[in-house]
Design an enzyme around this catalytic site. Structure first.
Site, short mmCIF file in Angstrom:
data_model
loop_
_atom_site.label_atom_id
_atom_site.label_comp_id
_atom_site.label_asym_id
_atom_site.label_seq_id
_atom_site.Cartn_x
_atom_site.Cartn_y
_atom_site.Cartn_z
N ASN A 155 0.82 -1.21 0.00
CA ASN A 155 0.00 0.00 0.00
C ASN A 155 0.86 1.26 0.00
O ASN A 155 0.94 1.96 -1.01
CB ASN A 155 -0.95 -0.03 1.21
N ASP A 156 1.53 1.53 1.11
CA ASP A 156 2.24 2.80 1.21
C ASP A 156 3.36 2.93 0.18
O ASP A 156 3.65 4.03 -0.28
CB ASP A 156 2.80 2.96 2.63
#
Lengths: 98, 455
Positions: free
Chosen positions: B381-382
């Site tokens: 995600n990040d």
């Protein structure tokens, strides 16, 4: 400070520089095995642990010496074995030269 | 003679570590380092026999057998997905051993040691104790025994500063007075410090923490070497301390954060924005994913911690093989801090027989991503959040990311729309070219594979 202690500082500083120079620019693929292998090398404290256990005098010293050898041996045997197990898996495409 | 044999062991460590820096020589390097270790152990045993001191051999042999058995069982039984916590645990044992070597010296010497010996004894004890307790908290977090989210001690990170200051004061008192009790106070405070320092660090920062603890275990061993006047410990410990430190710095750079920020910020407690999950996303099924992948020319796989959690490394390899049989070019784009330890994804994929030259790091992957048709994101995600590039208000602004938004289509496999560790929304999920496939990574890959085979 004793001569032996100063010699130790010399060795420490030089070895640290060798460590810095060797590790620069290592491909990320090898970060885990490198860390794990380095971790096993830090188990060199096993030498100190064996001396402490062998020269133990009195129950407290025996307990400390015994635990020191156990801890260090877990680190050494486990560390080198698991690193070898990881590296065994690293393969290239068969027949494809790098 | 003894010193020369230790020198040989030290040379084997250096050559071995050098070997570990290249894929072709790594295995031999590790074995050379192990040989150096064996040599050092033989030397110390022979030395003790030659000196003919009243040695408690039973204690030594019992310790070697017990420790060797535990190490062997752990190293051969533990699954590859559990590797980060295993490395953390081994590291804790190493740090603990150095602290115990210092403790033995304290018990044996009593008062009246030289000042410099007292200083290195305190350092070995304190650094070893921090490594021991810190590593086991890291182990607990990775194993899921302790919550992975940041847990701040009462009083926040200032408390850690106070504990650290008290540890230093107790250490100084030990050196100044030579009283055993101050050593034990310093060692006890160091154990507390290791716990309270690692607890506030979030799971996604674990690669940095494990790497730093590894460095500390080396420093502790080197200090123990000064305590007992042994060059082999000093060389081995200094090498590991320096190597671990370099890796730690590399991890921090990869996150565009300072080491101090990672250790002391308690990052991850940021409030989650309210509108997450309310904006529309394009949902995908296994068939949608299969069609997108099967008719692409070039596919990139971006693995994240979700891949490890789902143990999906074999499933991803199976899908990639099926795509390759259709003549599709598949590669893996790996962010330096994906997963929970440095190089975590590489090890998992290696276990599934993915050749390492298909694994691209950040610098290799980003130019390729602009020419890639489909990116398959698996539980990351990040590291793919474009806010890092274009939103100066984002907590991760400035962190180098994989530019998956440059590819034509992105398929994100995720269990839900929940934000990543940084607690921030990911604009990528709402873009036109993004398909969201809500499922466990392994299940999604298996379903997509059977859908590809039906095409």
């Amino acid at each position: 400070m004793s001569d032996a202690f100063i010699a130790g500082i010399v060795v420490f500083v030089l070895a640290a520089f060798v460590g810095f120079e060797i590790i620069r620019r290592v491909p990320p693929t090898l970060h885990t095995p490198l860390m794990s292998g380095a971790n096993a090398i830090s188990g060199i404290t096993i030498v100190g642990a064996i001396i402490a256990a062998a020269l133990a005098d009195g129950w407290l010293a025996v307990v400390i010496g015994f635990l020191a050898v156990v801890f260090a041996t877990v680190n050494v045997i486990g560390g080198f074995l698991v690193t070898d197990r990881m590296l065994e898996m690293f393969k290239r495409v068969p027949g494809k030269p790098k | 003679m003894t010193e020369l044999a230790y020198l040989a062991a030290g040379v084997l460590f250096i050559v071995g570590l050098k070997g570990l820096t290249s894929p072709t020589t790594a295995r031999r390097g590790n074995r050379l380092a192990a040989l150096g270790m064996l040599l050092a152990v033989i030397v110390v045993v022979v030395d003790l026999i030659v000196d003919d001191v009243a040695a408690a051999w039973a204690v030594v042999i019992a310790g070697l057998i017990v420790g060797g058995a535990i190490g062997f069982i752990l190293a051969t039984r533990v699954q590859m997905t559990d590797m980060p916590q295993l490395v953390a645990a081994f590291n804790g044992f190493g740090g603990g051993a150095s602290a115990l070597v210092a403790s033995a010296a304290i018990v044996a010497a009593g008062s009246g040691v030289a000042t410099e010996t007292a200083v290195v004894t305190v350092l070995s004890l304190v650094i070893g104790a921090v490594t021991l307790s810190g590593s086991f908290v890291a182990f607990g977090k990775l194993q899921g025994i302790i919550a992975g989210r940041p847990i701040s001690p009462p009083g926040g990170t200032a408390t850690n500063g106070v504990i650290a200051a008290l540890t230093v004061i107790a250490g100084i008192a030990a050196v100044a007075t030579g009283e055993d009790v101050w050593y034990w106070v310093a060692g006890g405070l160091a154990l507390v410090l290791g716990v309270s320092a690692v607890m506030p660090i979030g799971g996604a920062d674990m690669p940095v923490v494990i790497s730093l603890l590894n460095s500390l275990s080396g420093v502790a061993a080197a200090m123990a070497g000064f305590v007992i006047g042994n060059q082999a410990l000093i060389v081995g410990g200094a090498l590991v301390g320096a190597a671990g430190f370099i890796l730690t710095v590399e991890m921090s750079v990869a996150m565009n954060r300072s080491l101090a920020n990672i250790l002391f910020s308690g990052f991850g407690g940021a409030p989650v924005s309210d509108d997450i999950g309310t904006k529309p996303v394009k949902r995908a099924t296994a068939d949608d994913a299969a069609i997108a992948l099967a008719y692409a020319d070039k596919v990139a796989v971006v693995p994240g911690y979700g891949l490890a959690v789902a143990q999906a490394q074999h499933a991803v390899k199976d899908l990639a093989s099926a795509l390759e049989e259709r003549g599709i070019d598949v590669y893996y784009a790996i962010h330096p801090v994906a997963g929970r330890m440095p190089g975590h994804m590489n090890v998992l994929l290696a276990e599934a027989d993915v050749p390492y030259d298909q694994l691209y790091d950040l610098d290799q992957a980003n130019p390729q991503l602009t020419q890639t048709d489909v990116v398959l994101v698996l539980g990351a995600n990040d590291v793919i959040n474009p806010s890092a590039k274009d939103d100066p208000d984002s907590p991760i602004y400035g962190m180098p990311i994989l530019d998956v938004d440059e590819a034509t289509t992105t398929i994100v496999v995720k269990r839900s729309l929940s934000p990543g560790f940084a607690g921030i929304d990911n604009p990528l999920f709402y873009e036109d070219g993004t398909l969201m496939y809500f499922a466990d990574a392994k299940q999604a890959l298996e379903e997509t594979l059977s859908a590809v085979e039906r095409l």
